[in-house]
Design a protein around this motif. Structure first.
Motif, PDB file in Angstrom:
ATOM      1  N   VAL A 107      67.006  54.304 -49.399  1.00 26.63           N
ATOM      2  CA  VAL A 107      68.255  54.874 -49.927  1.00 26.63           C
ATOM      3  C   VAL A 107      69.165  53.812 -50.560  1.00 26.63           C
ATOM      4  CG1 VAL A 107      68.254  56.873 -48.379  1.00 26.63           C
ATOM      5  CG2 VAL A 107      69.451  54.780 -47.685  1.00 26.63           C
ATOM      6  N   ILE A 125      55.610  58.684 -53.169  1.00 27.41           N
ATOM      7  CA  ILE A 125      55.531  57.290 -53.624  1.00 27.41           C
ATOM      8  C   ILE A 125      54.274  56.616 -53.055  1.00 27.41           C
ATOM      9  CG2 ILE A 125      56.760  55.048 -53.720  1.00 27.41           C
ATOM     10  CD1 ILE A 125      58.594  57.249 -54.802  1.00 27.41           C
ATOM     11  N   ILE A 167      61.120  57.264 -57.800  1.00 26.60           N
ATOM     12  CA  ILE A 167      61.000  55.862 -58.229  1.00 26.60           C
ATOM     13  C   ILE A 167      60.321  55.001 -57.153  1.00 26.60           C
ATOM     14  CG2 ILE A 167      62.313  53.840 -59.029  1.00 26.60           C
ATOM     15  CD1 ILE A 167      62.630  56.278 -60.885  1.00 26.60           C
ATOM     16  N   PHE A 214      60.285  54.648 -49.334  1.00 27.69           N
ATOM     17  CA  PHE A 214      61.511  55.445 -49.289  1.00 27.69           C
ATOM     18  C   PHE A 214      62.634  54.472 -48.980  1.00 27.69           C
ATOM     19  CE2 PHE A 214      64.621  57.255 -46.365  1.00 27.69           C
ATOM     20  CZ  PHE A 214      65.142  58.281 -47.138  1.00 27.69           C
ATOM     21  N   HIS A 249      61.583  61.521 -61.514  1.00 23.00           N
ATOM     22  CA  HIS A 249      62.713  61.014 -60.731  1.00 23.00           C
ATOM     23  C   HIS A 249      62.336  60.346 -59.416  1.00 23.00           C
ATOM     24  CE1 HIS A 249      61.635  64.558 -58.621  1.00 23.00           C
ATOM     25  NE2 HIS A 249      62.726  64.668 -57.919  1.00 23.00           N
ATOM     26  N   SER A 281      58.538  67.324 -53.002  1.00 22.94           N
ATOM     27  CA  SER A 281      58.883  66.374 -54.063  1.00 22.94           C
ATOM     28  C   SER A 281      57.793  66.467 -55.112  1.00 22.94           C
ATOM     29  CB  SER A 281      58.935  64.940 -53.517  1.00 22.94           C
ATOM     30  OG  SER A 281      60.023  64.794 -52.638  1.00 22.94           O
ATOM     31  N   VAL A 284      68.499  54.043 -59.577  1.00 22.53           N
ATOM     32  CA  VAL A 284      68.624  55.468 -59.939  1.00 22.53           C
ATOM     33  C   VAL A 284      69.691  55.645 -61.024  1.00 22.53           C
ATOM     34  CG1 VAL A 284      69.316  57.744 -59.034  1.00 22.53           C
ATOM     35  CG2 VAL A 284      67.735  56.300 -57.725  1.00 22.53           C
ATOM     36  N   ASP A 303      72.106  55.845 -52.346  1.00 21.24           N
ATOM     37  CA  ASP A 303      71.875  57.134 -53.007  1.00 21.24           C
ATOM     38  C   ASP A 303      71.129  58.015 -52.015  1.00 21.24           C
ATOM     39  OD1 ASP A 303      71.050  58.312 -56.172  1.00 21.24           O
ATOM     40  OD2 ASP A 303      70.115  59.106 -54.371  1.00 21.24           O
ATOM     41  N   SER A 335      58.958  63.766 -47.807  1.00 17.03           N
ATOM     42  CA  SER A 335      58.351  64.267 -49.050  1.00 17.03           C
ATOM     43  C   SER A 335      58.488  63.209 -50.146  1.00 17.03           C
ATOM     44  CB  SER A 335      58.942  65.617 -49.476  1.00 17.03           C
ATOM     45  OG  SER A 335      60.257  65.475 -49.959  1.00 17.03           O
ATOM     46  N   ILE A 341      69.250  59.484 -63.609  1.00 17.14           N
ATOM     47  CA  ILE A 341      68.479  60.650 -63.175  1.00 17.14           C
ATOM     48  C   ILE A 341      69.348  61.902 -63.035  1.00 17.14           C
ATOM     49  CG2 ILE A 341      67.266  61.604 -61.135  1.00 17.14           C
ATOM     50  CD1 ILE A 341      65.899  58.848 -60.862  1.00 17.14           C
ATOM     51  N   PRO A 365      60.154  51.793 -55.373  1.00 19.49           N
ATOM     52  CA  PRO A 365      61.073  50.652 -55.236  1.00 19.49           C
ATOM     53  C   PRO A 365      60.392  49.296 -55.452  1.00 19.49           C
ATOM     54  CG  PRO A 365      61.320  52.161 -53.384  1.00 19.49           C
ATOM     55  CD  PRO A 365      60.083  52.582 -54.126  1.00 19.49           C
ATOM     56  N   LYS A 424      69.259  67.346 -49.633  1.00 18.58           N
ATOM     57  CA  LYS A 424      68.922  68.768 -49.447  1.00 18.58           C
ATOM     58  C   LYS A 424      68.406  69.009 -48.028  1.00 18.58           C
ATOM     59  CE  LYS A 424      66.567  68.329 -53.200  1.00 18.58           C
ATOM     60  NZ  LYS A 424      66.122  67.407 -53.888  1.00 18.58           N
TER      61      LYS A 424
HETATM   62  P1  AMP Z   1      63.439  64.254 -53.759  1.00 19.73           P
HETATM   63  O1  AMP Z   1      63.446  65.252 -54.848  1.00 19.73           O
HETATM   64  O2  AMP Z   1      63.919  64.755 -52.445  1.00 19.73           O
HETATM   65  O3  AMP Z   1      62.112  63.606 -53.593  1.00 19.73           O
HETATM   66  O4  AMP Z   1      64.495  63.122 -54.102  1.00 19.73           O
HETATM   67  C1  AMP Z   1      64.493  62.481 -55.337  1.00 19.73           C
HETATM   68  C2  AMP Z   1      65.794  61.751 -55.520  1.00 19.73           C
HETATM   69  O5  AMP Z   1      65.880  60.683 -54.579  1.00 19.73           O
HETATM   70  C3  AMP Z   1      65.927  61.108 -56.887  1.00 19.73           C
HETATM   71  O6  AMP Z   1      66.564  61.961 -57.785  1.00 19.73           O
HETATM   72  C4  AMP Z   1      66.761  59.866 -56.577  1.00 19.73           C
HETATM   73  O7  AMP Z   1      68.140  60.198 -56.500  1.00 19.73           O
HETATM   74  C5  AMP Z   1      66.315  59.475 -55.190  1.00 19.73           C
HETATM   75  N1  AMP Z   1      65.141  58.572 -55.143  1.00 19.73           N
HETATM   76  C6  AMP Z   1      64.205  58.339 -56.096  1.00 19.73           C
HETATM   77  N2  AMP Z   1      63.258  57.495 -55.647  1.00 19.73           N
HETATM   78  C7  AMP Z   1      63.598  57.191 -54.369  1.00 19.73           C
HETATM   79  C8  AMP Z   1      63.013  56.371 -53.356  1.00 19.73           C
HETATM   80  N3  AMP Z   1      61.886  55.693 -53.562  1.00 19.73           N
HETATM   81  N4  AMP Z   1      63.650  56.296 -52.153  1.00 19.73           N
HETATM   82  C9  AMP Z   1      64.803  56.965 -51.920  1.00 19.73           C
HETATM   83  N5  AMP Z   1      65.398  57.739 -52.830  1.00 19.73           N
HETATM   84  C10 AMP Z   1      64.811  57.870 -54.033  1.00 19.73           C
END
Ligand code: AMP
Ligand code: MG
Length: 379
Positions: free
Chosen positions: A140, A340, A306, A138, A304, A288, A146, A210, A335, A151, A308, A216
């Motif tokens: 940010v 990941i 990813i 995780f 979506h 997620s 992203v 990001d 989540s 996305i 890292p 949410k």
């Molecule tokens: P969520 O649906 O809460 O799991 O968040 C997904 C969103 O977080 C994606 O649309 C990206 O904007 C961002 N994101 C994707 N992969 C990661 C990651 N490995 N760490 C942090 N943010 C991420």
């Protein structure tokens, strides 16, 4: 940890409404709206205005008219919408120039960086802790990656078609590698500002924050605070794009008679739920899943979430993960992190944060923490 093989269940919705509202005079207001680029569903339970629980400042000790009561019920859901709108515009959005995230990103590469508000400092420091605890799963600071995947332009919700597929071009490995060079929570430097009062964040020129993975959940924490300031609201169940806050109870009675039910979507068939959580009082539930936002190119799904370490959608064998805990920010961050990390590492991370977790893997098997068993009911 417990394993259950998933069988196709009863068709349901993510939020199940009120079944009975007890003997007290309670108004229920339900609404479905959009905010923060996602769907917001609310069921808010407000006591009769003559009830003791209502703030005297609101009705000045008088028995309120029906109209006043209606206004209060209406304003409860509108108030939540306002909280979300303020949060997006002032704090979270990377698109709105005046938001705190946009300002941090605009200051990337400068020596002085960007001064953090108290709330943003708390958010980013908590995110950094979870990045460390998840070994960077995780993170940010993944904003540039992203953006390359674009996305935010993909369909969201339970949508199965993505209009832009034909024009969509996958990001090249070269561009991804370059963006990955500028990604990493350890690149975010927190420094005391000159005044010594606030922290400043300094980051490399191409690093971008990001908060999509926690937005949410942060919203649930802000809504929770708002609800606590409104004594006439005895209960609520509010979903912000699938992250759900439960609060209080339907009958202003703290007993366990009438719990909230929060459905969990079946990732193998998103029109159905696999089961639901039965919850009393305040909880945050974040999910997620690879079905939430994705694009399909040449028959392959790119979702979506990813990784890292590769810049590619994570391939951890998980289809969806649901976290149950008290903090919205943590539920949402965990989540994403657990998706990941996959089941084994994700289970450990959730345990570290005293959160309950439920995974569905690629075979449709449900794997959950022991503590989750008391809340989860299979259809
Ligand atoms: P969520 O649906 O809460 O799991 O968040 C997904 C969103 O977080 C994606 O649309 C990206 O904007 C961002 N994101 C994707 N992969 C990661 C990651 N490995 N760490 C942090 N943010 C991420
Ligand atoms: Mg998340």
């Amino acid at each position: 940890m417990k394993r259950v093989l998933l069988t196709v269940g009863w068709c349901g919705v993510a939020l199940l409404g009120c079944i009975a509202c007890g003997k007290e005079q309670i108004e229920i207001k339900k609404s479905v709206d959009t905010a923060m680029g996602t769907i917001v569903s609310q069921s808010v339970y407000v006591t009769d205005v003559s009830n003791q629980a209502i703030s005297p400042s609101i009705i000045s000790g008088r028995e309120a008219s029906e109209e006043q009561q209606e206004n209060m019920v209406e304003s409860a859901t509108e108030g939540v919408q306002q909280v979300l709108s303020d949060l997006e515009q002032q704090v979270l959005s990377w698109r709105i120039d005046t938001s705190q995230v946009a300002k941090i990103n605009a200051a990337a590469g400068t020596l002085e960086g960007s001064v953090l508000s108290e709330e943003m400092e708390k958010i980013l420091l908590t995110c950094n802790e979870i990045s460390k605890a998840s070994n960077g799963a995780f993170d940010v600071s993944i904003g540039s990656v992203v953006r390359l995947w674009d996305i935010d332009s993909w369909a969201s919700g339970n949508s199965t078609t993505v209009d832009l597929e034909e024009e969509y071009v996958l990001p090249s490995q070269e561009k991804l590698n370059r963006a990955l060079e500028n990604t990493g929570y350890e690149k975010l430097l927190f420094r005391e500002s000159k005044a010594g009062l606030a922290q400043t964040i300094i980051m490399p020129a191409e690093t971008q924050i990001d908060l999509g993975a926690v937005g949410k959940g942060i919203a649930l924490d802000y809504i929770h605070e708002y609800l606590q300031d409104r004594p006439e609201i005895v209960g609520a169940v509010i979903s912000v794009g699938g992250s759900v806050l439960t609060y209080g109870s339907k009958d202003s009675n703290e007993t366990v008679s009438n719990p909230w039910k929060v459905g969990i979507v079946n990732p193998l068939n998103t029109q159905k739920n696999i089961g639901y959580l039965m919850l009393n009082g305040q909880w945050c539930v974040s999910t997620s899943g690879d079905y939430e936002r994705y694009v399909e190119v040449d028959g392959k799904r790119y979702h979506h979430l990813i990784d890292p370490s590769t810049g590619m959608p994570a391939d951890s064998g998980v289809r969806t993960v649901t976290i149950l805990t008290k903090s919205g920010l943590e539920s949402d961050a965990l989540s994403t992190a657990c998706f990941i990390l996959g089941i084994e590492e994700g289970m450990k991370l959730a345990e570290e944060y005293e959160a309950e977790v439920l995974f569905v893997d690629a075979n449709g098997e449900i794997i959950m923490s022991e503590g989750m068993e008391q809340y989860f009911h299979l259809y």
